[in-house]
Scaffold this motif. Structure first.
Motif: not given
Length: 359
Positions: A66-94
């Motif tokens: 029952g708490k009043n919560v505001i969720e931190v939404r994901v922005e596109f730039q938040d995905l860049i670093e983890p996508l780059q890290n997985l790409a360096k590992m050879g991941v082609k489908k994330t």
């Protein structure tokens, strides 16, 4: 704003980003790191908090409480670093797997260079393992998401990266929280003003009722006195009526005596005539008696006429006295009832004021 907003971070890196953003905004907001199992206990240490900023499972637990919560939404730039890290590992489908609502365009596929990105969402933590298995069956080679997603992927030996919140995501959430707190503050001020107005109106109402009660009490006392006086007047009128009857009896007696005196005078005149000269003196006396009887009879008639008029007046007085008595008694009863009702209203108004002062 201090302690009106709490920021619940899911990781130390998220806390670091939050500290930088909040300092840049010139705000003072408590920031804590918590896991879902402890988040409710940790947040309850800040009972004055109106808004809680959080994400992932923490937000779900807090919202369920029952708490009043505001969720931190994901922005596109938040995905860049983890996508780059997985790409360096050879991941082609994330697969980017988040709680529903954290990413605006979920349930879509994106082609970024030579990497296919599948954006998916879940409603409950219990669904994470199932969805992860389904995505692996679709040839997904890596995952980006919450700690629950990371744990599920690592159990299956699939590469994964935690989706952290960047500065823009945190700033947007904090700005939204500030707006909400300002609205809550404005609403509290409005409610306080309304409560003060109600209290003022209640006080005025109580004072008016109290004055009305005092006036009604005096009126009730006057009505009781009037009823007593009216009853006394009615009793006097009844006694006057009885006295009139006695007076009428006396008048009737005088009339009979007058008639008998008149007859006696006539008889005296007759006897005087028989006696001749010897009864002449007695004849004069008999005539005087007869004249006196005639005048007495005339006076008795006049008195009788006046007595009849007086009887009519007394009847009217008696009638009006009875009506006045009835009205006064009825008015006294009504006034007593009104006084009792006003007394109850006065007590209720006093209790209402005491209750509001306690609040």
């Amino acid at each position: 704003m201090e302690n009106r907003i709490i920021f619940v971070a899911a990781s130390s890196s998220m806390k670091e980003n939050a500290v930088k953003v909040i300092q840049q905004m010139g705000l003072s907001i408590p920031i804590i790191i918590s896991k879902p199992g402890d988040v409710l206990h940790n947040v309850n240490r800040y009972p004055e908090a109106d808004v809680i900023i959080s994400r992932w499972s923490n937000a779900q637990v807090l919202r369920s409480a029952g708490k009043n919560v505001i969720e931190v939404r994901v922005e596109f730039q938040d995905l860049i670093e983890p996508l780059q890290n997985l790409a360096k590992m050879g991941v082609k489908k994330t697969a980017v797997l988040t709680q529903r609502g954290l990413i605006a365009d979920c349930e879509k596929n994106y082609q970024i260079s030579d990497v296919m990105v599948l954006v998916r969402s879940y409603d409950f933590l219990k669904d994470v393992d199932r969805i992860v298995h389904n995505l692996i069956s679709e040839k997904v080679e890596g995952f980006i998401g919450s700690q629950a997603v990371i744990d599920s992927a690592e159990n299956l030996h699939i590469p994964s990266r935690f989706l952290n919140c960047g500065g823009d995501s945190i700033r947007h959430a904090v700005e939204e929280a500030v707006v909400q707190v300002e609205k809550i503050s404005a609403e509290r001020i409005r409610q306080t003003e309304e409560l003060n107005n109600i209290q003022n109106f209640s006080t005025e109402l109580y004072n008016s009722i109290d004055k009305a009660f005092g006036a009604a009490k005096k009126l009730d006392e006057s009505s009781q006195e009037l009823a007593a006086v009216s009853k006394g007047a009615a009793d006097i009128a009844n006694k006057a009526s009885e006295q009139m009857k006695e007076t009428e009896n006396i008048l009737n007696l005088i009339t009979r005596i007058t008639m008998e005196t008149k007859i006696l005078g006539i008889n005296g005149a007759v006897e005087s005539a028989r006696a001749g000269d010897q009864g002449r003196g007695f004849s004069i006396i008999a005539e005087e008696i007869r004249q006196l009887a005639i005048k007495s009879n005339q006076s008795a008639k006049i008195i009788g006429t006046d007595m009849e008029k007086l009887k009519n007046y007394v009847r009217e007085v008696l009638k009006n006295a009875e009506i006045c008595k009835s009205i006064s008694e009825s008015q006294a009863i009504d006034n007593s009832q009104v006084t009792k009702m006003l007394e109850e209203l006065s007590k209720t108004g006093k209790k209402l004021i005491e209750y509001m002062n306690m609040g």
